[in-house]
Design an enzyme around this catalytic site. Structure first.
Site, mmCIF file in Angstrom:
data_model
loop_
_atom_site.group_PDB
_atom_site.id
_atom_site.type_symbol
_atom_site.label_atom_id
_atom_site.label_comp_id
_atom_site.label_asym_id
_atom_site.label_seq_id
_atom_site.Cartn_x
_atom_site.Cartn_y
_atom_site.Cartn_z
ATOM 1 N N HIS A 240 37.081 42.809 39.998
ATOM 2 C CA HIS A 240 38.124 42.419 40.949
ATOM 3 C C HIS A 240 38.739 43.690 41.535
ATOM 4 O O HIS A 240 38.880 44.709 40.856
ATOM 5 C CB HIS A 240 39.214 41.599 40.238
ATOM 6 C CG HIS A 240 38.992 40.118 40.312
ATOM 7 N ND1 HIS A 240 39.416 39.257 39.329
ATOM 8 C CD2 HIS A 240 38.412 39.338 41.270
ATOM 9 C CE1 HIS A 240 39.103 38.004 39.671
ATOM 10 N NE2 HIS A 240 38.493 38.037 40.843
ATOM 11 N N ASP B 27 41.669 44.687 42.215
ATOM 12 C CA ASP B 27 42.849 45.336 41.614
ATOM 13 C C ASP B 27 42.485 46.164 40.378
ATOM 14 O O ASP B 27 43.364 46.774 39.763
ATOM 15 C CB ASP B 27 43.929 44.294 41.265
ATOM 16 C CG ASP B 27 43.443 43.186 40.349
ATOM 17 O OD1 ASP B 27 42.342 42.657 40.589
ATOM 18 O OD2 ASP B 27 44.172 42.837 39.399
ATOM 19 N N HIS B 28 41.186 46.214 40.037
ATOM 20 C CA HIS B 28 40.744 47.007 38.880
ATOM 21 C C HIS B 28 39.834 48.166 39.286
ATOM 22 O O HIS B 28 39.569 49.048 38.471
ATOM 23 C CB HIS B 28 40.016 46.097 37.878
ATOM 24 C CG HIS B 28 40.926 45.055 37.301
ATOM 25 N ND1 HIS B 28 41.366 45.073 36.007
ATOM 26 C CD2 HIS B 28 41.527 43.976 37.882
ATOM 27 C CE1 HIS B 28 42.201 44.051 35.795
ATOM 28 N NE2 HIS B 28 42.296 43.370 36.924
ATOM 29 N N HIS C 235 37.369 34.944 31.977
ATOM 30 C CA HIS C 235 38.031 35.112 33.282
ATOM 31 C C HIS C 235 37.197 34.406 34.352
ATOM 32 O O HIS C 235 37.066 34.878 35.471
ATOM 33 C CB HIS C 235 38.154 36.617 33.544
ATOM 34 C CG HIS C 235 39.062 36.993 34.677
ATOM 35 N ND1 HIS C 235 40.305 36.446 34.878
ATOM 36 C CD2 HIS C 235 38.915 37.935 35.670
ATOM 37 C CE1 HIS C 235 40.863 37.017 35.934
ATOM 38 N NE2 HIS C 235 40.043 37.908 36.444
ATOM 39 N N ASP D 44 41.413 41.146 32.179
ATOM 40 C CA ASP D 44 41.938 39.865 32.679
ATOM 41 C C ASP D 44 41.295 38.734 31.897
ATOM 42 O O ASP D 44 40.066 38.652 31.813
ATOM 43 C CB ASP D 44 41.598 39.702 34.168
ATOM 44 C CG ASP D 44 42.467 40.564 35.057
ATOM 45 O OD1 ASP D 44 43.187 41.424 34.514
ATOM 46 O OD2 ASP D 44 42.430 40.373 36.285
HETATM 47 ZN ZN LIG Z 1 43.440 41.700 37.689
HETATM 48 ZN ZN LIG Z 2 40.626 39.688 37.586
#
Ligand SMILES: [Zn+2]
Ligand SMILES: [Zn+2]
Length: 357
Positions: free
Chosen positions: A115, A117-118, A209, A232
């Site tokens: 993802h 945001d990682h 996830h 996550d």
């Molecule tokens: Zn995340």
């Molecule tokens: Zn995620």
């Protein structure tokens, strides 16, 4: 009377001249800047872990929702002079540079999943570790598929690297050292060993996830101490099993009650795209109370809430976010902030919390 007015007028004029000199005089501003530069240059590098200790630095404790106070996902686990970066979310590398984290000591990056945001700052991390003196390709561990991510970043930043080697010289920034290399971690069961080196063992842990598959957390064992980073995940009992007895569990946390309120507000305001996304996310994250239950099952000493969602602008929102946690787990937890550094002296029970902010 006239005499007093004369002196007052003189004092005001002198003050105005001093302010003008301090503000606009070329010699004064350069003198001030020289002092500021000397102070900046004198600031020592941050020491994350003393030799023989394990520590965990929260370099990004936010989520994809924009948060002025939190970078997106990033945790560094450190042993002496080696640093392992778990995820590199937006603004995390800026944190590391501002805190003087010695990036030449980064020995590897572990991605929990892909993802945005990682992984958003992988390109910046590649550049900054190289500029700091890294002399071997940067290893990027992660679930299968990490090859695509690494290849994409290497290609996207290839022109940047060309310019910098041309500009600063091959001796200073050797072009062949800059690239990242993918280290996919295959997993058939619940866990897989990532590496064992000089007393450090890193284990990948399968988490939940969906539809992101596979997604991993990581466990670090060193000098009788241990840190687990959840990545996550929805509440997932096998994670508790893999984290069993750890000193520190850094677990993601999302208040579904607050996300629900935000969703309603967005829908009422006609912001239907945001409302739709907020509607979809509760199912693959963990509520703080659920994270506390997992920490209890795992019997960890300290639970660190990170990957905080939604953003918490003040203490009142924090209180709402943490509602119910103390009923499940009265102590042994902390709400992470960017810069939180947790030190675990080797072969002891001590847990020291400090801050780089
Ligand atoms: Zn995340
Ligand atoms: Zn995620």
């Amino acid at each position: 009377m006239i005499r007093a007015a004369f002196w007052i007028g003189g004092a005001i004029a002198a003050l105005a001249a001093a302010v003008w000199l301090a503000t606009f005089s070329p010699s004064i501003d350069v003198w001030l800047y020289r002092h500021a530069a000397a102070r900046l240059a004198d600031t020592p590098d941050a020491v994350l872990a003393r030799p023989g200790d394990l520590s965990a630095l929260m370099c990004g404790t936010g989520s994809p929702l924009p948060d002025i106070n939190r970078a997106s996902a990033c945790t560094i686990v450190a042993t002496g002079k080696r640093l392992y970066v778990v995820d590199a979310g937006l603004a995390s590398v800026r944190n590391l540079l501002l805190w003087r984290v010695p990036l030449r000591q980064v020995d590897g990056v572990l991605l929990t999943h892909f993802h945005s945001d990682h992984i958003a700052e992988l390109g910046e991390l590649r550049l900054q570790t190289w500029a700091a003196g890294r002399r071997t390709p940067l290893k990027i561990y992660g679930p299968p598929g990490v090859e695509d991510v690494v290849d994409g970043f290497n290609r996207a930043y290839s022109h940047d690297a060309d310019y910098r080697t041309l500009h600063h010289g091959e001796d200073f920034l050797p072009r062949e050292d800059v690239d990242m290399v993918a280290m996919p971690i295959a997993m058939t069961g619940a866990t897989a060993t990532v590496l064992e080196r000089d007393g450090l063992k890193i284990t990948a842990i399968r988490v939940h996830h969906d539809p992101v598959k596979p997604a991993y957390g990581y466990r670090f064992d060193y000098a009788g101490r241990s840190v687990v980073v959840s990545g996550d995940t929805a509440p997932y009992a096998p994670l508790a099993q893999a984290a069993r007895g750890a000193d520190v569990l850094v677990h993601e946390a999302q208040s579904n009650a607050l996300v629900g309120i935000l969703e309603q507000a967005m829908a009422q305001a006609g912001r239907n795209r945001v409302a739709k996304i907020l509607h979809d996310i509760p199912f693959y994250h963990s509520d703080p109370v659920d994270a506390a239950r997992i920490a209890n099952q795992a019997q960890v000493k300290l639970l660190v809430f990170s990957h905080i969602n939604p953003p918490l602008p003040n203490g009142i929102a924090e209180r709402a976010f943490l509602r119910g946690v103390s009923d499940v787990r009265p102590d042994g937890w902390v709400l992470a902030h960017d810069g939180l550094l947790i030190r675990l002296p080797g072969h002891s029970n001590a847990i020291e919390q400090t801050s780089l902010q």
